[in-house]
Scaffold this active site. Structure first.
Site, short mmCIF file in Angstrom:
data_model
loop_
_atom_site.label_atom_id
_atom_site.label_comp_id
_atom_site.label_asym_id
_atom_site.label_seq_id
_atom_site.Cartn_x
_atom_site.Cartn_y
_atom_site.Cartn_z
N HIS A 134 0.83 -1.22 0.00
CA HIS A 134 0.00 0.00 0.00
C HIS A 134 0.86 1.27 0.00
CE1 HIS A 134 -3.88 -2.07 0.93
NE2 HIS A 134 -3.08 -2.94 1.52
N ASN A 193 -10.28 -2.76 2.49
CA ASN A 193 -9.92 -2.86 1.08
C ASN A 193 -11.18 -2.75 0.23
OD1 ASN A 193 -7.14 -3.23 1.29
ND2 ASN A 193 -7.23 -5.46 1.15
N HIS A 198 -3.86 1.29 12.18
CA HIS A 198 -3.60 0.07 12.96
C HIS A 198 -4.94 -0.58 13.27
CE1 HIS A 198 -1.95 -2.76 15.62
NE2 HIS A 198 -1.80 -2.04 16.71
FE1 HDE Z 1 -2.66 -4.70 5.54
N1 HDE Z 1 -0.84 -3.91 6.01
N2 HDE Z 1 -2.03 -6.50 6.20
N3 HDE Z 1 -4.40 -5.56 4.95
N4 HDE Z 1 -3.27 -2.94 4.86
C1 HDE Z 1 -0.45 -2.65 5.81
O1 HDE Z 1 0.66 -1.28 7.36
C2 HDE Z 1 -0.94 -6.72 6.94
C3 HDE Z 1 -4.78 -6.85 5.11
C4 HDE Z 1 -4.52 -2.63 4.42
O2 HDE Z 1 -3.24 3.59 3.94
C5 HDE Z 1 0.87 -2.32 6.42
O3 HDE Z 1 1.10 0.91 7.63
C6 HDE Z 1 -0.88 -8.09 7.36
C7 HDE Z 1 -6.18 -7.02 4.90
C8 HDE Z 1 -4.57 -1.24 4.02
O4 HDE Z 1 -1.66 3.42 5.45
C9 HDE Z 1 1.25 -3.62 7.14
C10 HDE Z 1 -1.99 -8.69 6.82
C11 HDE Z 1 -6.66 -5.77 4.58
C12 HDE Z 1 -3.29 -0.75 4.27
C13 HDE Z 1 0.08 -4.52 6.78
C14 HDE Z 1 -2.71 -7.69 6.10
C15 HDE Z 1 -5.53 -4.88 4.62
C16 HDE Z 1 -2.51 -1.82 4.79
C17 HDE Z 1 1.87 -1.76 5.47
C18 HDE Z 1 -2.42 -10.14 6.92
C19 HDE Z 1 -8.08 -5.34 4.21
C20 HDE Z 1 -2.80 0.66 3.98
C21 HDE Z 1 2.10 -0.32 5.88
C22 HDE Z 1 -2.34 -10.70 8.19
C23 HDE Z 1 -9.06 -5.54 5.24
C24 HDE Z 1 -3.06 1.57 5.15
C25 HDE Z 1 1.25 -0.12 7.01
C26 HDE Z 1 -2.61 2.98 4.83
C27 HDE Z 1 -1.17 -1.70 5.18
C28 HDE Z 1 0.02 -5.78 7.24
C29 HDE Z 1 -3.91 -7.96 5.39
C30 HDE Z 1 -5.68 -3.48 4.32
C31 HDE Z 1 2.59 -4.19 6.84
C32 HDE Z 1 0.22 -8.71 8.20
C33 HDE Z 1 -7.00 -8.31 5.02
C34 HDE Z 1 -5.77 -0.49 3.46
O5 HDE Z 1 1.30 -3.45 8.52
#
Ligand code: HDE
Length: 707
Positions: free
Chosen positions: A77, A150, A341
């Site tokens: 992202h 998402n 978060h």
């Molecule tokens: Fe994320 N995801 N994600 N994700 N995600 C990040 O956090 C992660 C998942 C989503 O505009 C990271 O600050 C793991 C689902 C959005 O700043 C990180 C898992 C959904 C954004 C991270 C998921 C999301 C992130 C990268 C599986 C939809 C952008 C930078 C266990 C419901 C937020 C950050 C923004 C961002 C981890 C799965 C949505 C690495 C470990 C499911 C919209 O922390």
């Protein structure tokens, strides 16, 4: 899309930012230490042509600060666009949740939303085939609540421990870092072939949902099942849905690819321009609620993030609306530094044991520590709650508060402050739940069915949606070099639907699969199709190009402007050159954009007005003709008035019938092409037909739509 200068709201915003940043007394340029600088164009040297001196503290500070301007981009992202706004509930949700921001319709909670793509780096294009992030920070009276969503309602994996594997497979190939922002490569599809839990999300990725027309025209989904908790401590399972007022609309793949070159900032610019011009995007927040006792009432597991609850089974109840009405003043300070978060929840909202959610609740805080350089990122203005923060957390990089008193609890030296809980009604209480079991590393068998829901998605699509999906699978797998990977994916598709697998196999040179006897029944969920998410049918904020040249019919252009303006569409006049064109009234009309700087992919509809000289010039202009052919190919509404109808007729667009023969014939509508050969201003019938064609977004029947 309009040039920055022509957006008064934009200019106002910049002025406001400048005023805020400037010393009200209009002070001089200083160093970071506040020392006034006399000169910032030349470094301090020995003589006019001599070496630069280390002594020049202003030069050293300026360069050093520049060297450190970048922070690590988000691991996923990375590319995003954000905006401020507010949320207001329609009525009290006290029946299900005690969350304060969901109680009172007269209370507006400020929000910041960040939309994003997932795979590409910060500088990648907007219109790639990818999931879009839709993360909202609610600055509530009980602290910050982050709904990190998402635009797909499901995810690619079931357990967070697979996230690094999935992301490594999705990201560019490790040896050459190709492709940027794209999923069409071997490692992703290798993972898909071997990990069938990815299939449901892959079906969404191959649909047009993965190439949204606008961030303002996409849904958002919390994905996991969360919990609402009421004042009595009773829990209810909840899934969150954002529904855009403007409906769900997408690009077509050919258009998306061209847009990457024409305007890589297409979605980012669209959001910015809409807000800057006062066309505030709006979403409705809806919830699917499941009573605790119905946890096992479904033929899938509510804790499995690769499953939806079909809306026909549990309807989405609208509970409030969100409006985005302010662009940020500084991209880095706000959109880049915002830190979401999933564990930022408020009283009344709680988690479930979804293993993906549990992993996320660890990952987001952890990632901010490295990305924002230490533990004090919640002090950055965009991350700060609107309520007071009082605790014993201390020190660390970039601490900007000056704490005093004891920093431990309990204490007597600071009068026991901050008191813990202290009977405050806002206290967060975790939902009480009995948890019992063996320590095991094992997926629940209730997560095993990977084929029924992809099949439901597929069978719920309209024919044109199915065709786009087959084209997408063929495109993506056609870029995969390893034969066994192509075969592996086709074998997986054959477990979902034989016709789909066969059609894909044919396109990528793989043997057609045997028909299996165990493919799922063709169950449908109509809510999944674009056809059932068209929004309010308005033409608000749609971009309409009017192709003009000297001699253009003033009454026709002004008439169309008036008709479309009432509906809220944005009309731009495009000509071969910037500047002005002379119209039939002898007036000089300002040109919004020169044709060579734009393309039909940046507009939603196009009109060729009359005025014989103007129409002749348009017909002879390569850029204009290319524009019209492009709009036709992508199914967009096209209109012609007076001699402009003749231009469309002479182009023989896909055999479409256009009005001819002067004033006699009236309005002709064929395949989304609206023409009236009359020489007067546009009539009511023409206005209605063109407006309806624009509201429909595309005419789906044109065969060349995705070629
Ligand atoms: Fe994320 N995801 N994600 N994700 N995600 C990040 O956090 C992660 C998942 C989503 O505009 C990271 O600050 C793991 C689902 C959005 O700043 C990180 C898992 C959904 C954004 C991270 C998921 C999301 C992130 C990268 C599986 C939809 C952008 C930078 C266990 C419901 C937020 C950050 C923004 C961002 C981890 C799965 C949505 C690495 C470990 C499911 C919209 O922390």
């Amino acid at each position: 899309m309009t040039s920055e200068e022509s957006r008064p709201a934009d200019a106002k915003q910049r002025q406001r930012a400048a005023q805020r940043a400037a010393d009200p007394a209009g002070g001089p340029l200083t160093t970071d230490q506040g020392v006034v600088v006399d000169h910032t164009d030349d470094a301090l040297t020995v003589g006019e042509r001599g070496p630069t001196l280390m002594e020049d503290f202003h030069f050293r500070e300026k360069i050093t600060r520049f060297d450190h301007e970048r922070i690590p981009e988000r691991v996923v992202h990375a590319r995003g666009a954000g905006a401020y706004g507010y949320f207001e509930p329609y009525r009290s949700c006290a029946e299900f949740t005690r969350a304060a921001f969901l109680q009172d319709p007269s209370v507006r909670t400020p929000v910041f939303v960040r939309f994003s793509t997932v795979q590409g780096p910060r500088g990648s294009a907007d219109t790639v085939r990818d999931v879009r992030g839709f993360a909202t920070k609610f600055y509530t009276s009980e602290g910050n609540y982050d709904l990190v969503a998402n635009n797909f309602p499901i995810f690619f994996i079931q357990d967070g421990i697979k996230f690094p594997d999935f992301v490594h497979a999705l990201k560019p190939e490790p040896h050459n870092e190709i492709p940027t922002g794209a999923s069409a490569h071997d490692t992703l599809w290798d993972f898909v072939a071997l990990q069938p839990e990815t299939l449901h999300a892959i079906f969404w990725l191959m649909s047009d949902r993965a190439i949204p027309r606008s961030y303002r025209m996409m849904q958002g989904f919390g994905v996991h099942t969360f919990r609402f908790v009421d004042a009595a401590g009773r829990g209810t399972f909840v899934k969150f849905h954002w529904k855009p007022r403007l409906g769900v609309h997408s690009l077509v793949w050919d258009e998306a690819q061209e847009t990457m070159g024409r305007d890589p900032d297409f979605n980012r610019r669209d959001l910015w321009d809409a807000i800057a011009s006062g066309d505030y995007p709006e979403w409705e927040l809806g919830v699917q609620l499941v009573p605790t006792e119905d946890e096992h009432a479904f033929d899938f597991d509510l804790l499995d993030p690769t499953k939806i609850i079909p809306e026909e089974q549990v309807p989405v109840r609208p509970i409030g609306r969100m409006v985005l009405d302010r662009n940020p003043d500084n991209f880095f300070a706000e959109t880049e530094q915002i830190a979401f978060h999933t564990a930022n929840v408020v009283p009344g909202i709680d988690f479930t044991n979804d293993p993906l959610l549990q992993a996320r609740n660890f990952s987001y805080l952890d990632t901010q520590l490295i990305r924002l350089g230490g533990p004090n990122f919640a002090q950055i203005p965009v991350n700060r709650p609107v309520v007071e923060v009082r605790n014993n957390q201390r020190d660390g990089y970039h601490q900007s508060l000056i704490h005093s008193g004891a920093s431990y609890s309990p204490n007597s030296l600071s009068g026991g402050c901050p008191a813990v809980g202290g009977g405050d009604p806002r206290v967060f209480a975790h939902l009480q739940e009995r948890v019992d079991g063996h320590k095991i590393r094992k997926r629940s068998p209730s997560f095993d069915d990977h084929y029924s829901q992809p099949a439901m998605f597929w069978h719920s699509m309209a024919d044109w949606e199915k065709k786009h999906m087959i084209d997408a699978f063929r495109f993506e797998l056609g870029k995969v070099g390893t034969r066994q990977v192509r075969e592996g994916v086709v074998a997986q598709l054959a477990r979902v639907d034989h016709e789909l697998a066969t059609a894909v196999a044919r396109g990528i040179g793989v043997a057609e699969p045997e028909r299996r006897s165990d493919t799922p029944e063709p169950v449908r969920s109509p809510a999944l199709s674009f056809e059932n998410n068209l929004g309010d049918g308005s033409i608000r904020s749609r971009q309409v190009a009017v192709l003009v040249a000297d001699g253009v019919d003033a009454a026709q252009v002004d008439g169309v402007r008036e008709i479309l303006g009432i509906g809220g569409a944005v009309v731009e006049e495009l000509a071969a050159y910037d500047g002005t064109v002379r119209d039939t009234e002898g007036g000089e009309r300002p040109v919004t954009r020169a044709l060579p700087t734009v393309a039909s992919v940046l507009y939603d509809a196009v009109l060729v007005p009359g005025g014989p000289d103007s129409a002749l010039a348009i017909a002879a202009d390569d850029a204009a003709v290319r524009f019209l052919r492009g709009a036709f190919r992508h199914g967009k509404p096209i209109a012609g008035l007076g001699a402009g109808a003749g231009v469309l007729g002479s182009m023989e667009l896909g055999g479409v019938r256009v009005a001819g023969g002067g004033n006699g014939e009236g309005v002709v509508l064929d395949q989304g092409v609206v023409t009236d050969a009359g020489t007067g201003p546009p009539g009511e019938e023409f206005g209605r037909a063109f407006t309806e064609a624009i509201a429909a977004h595309r005419y789906r029947g044109r065969s060349a739509i995705n070629d």
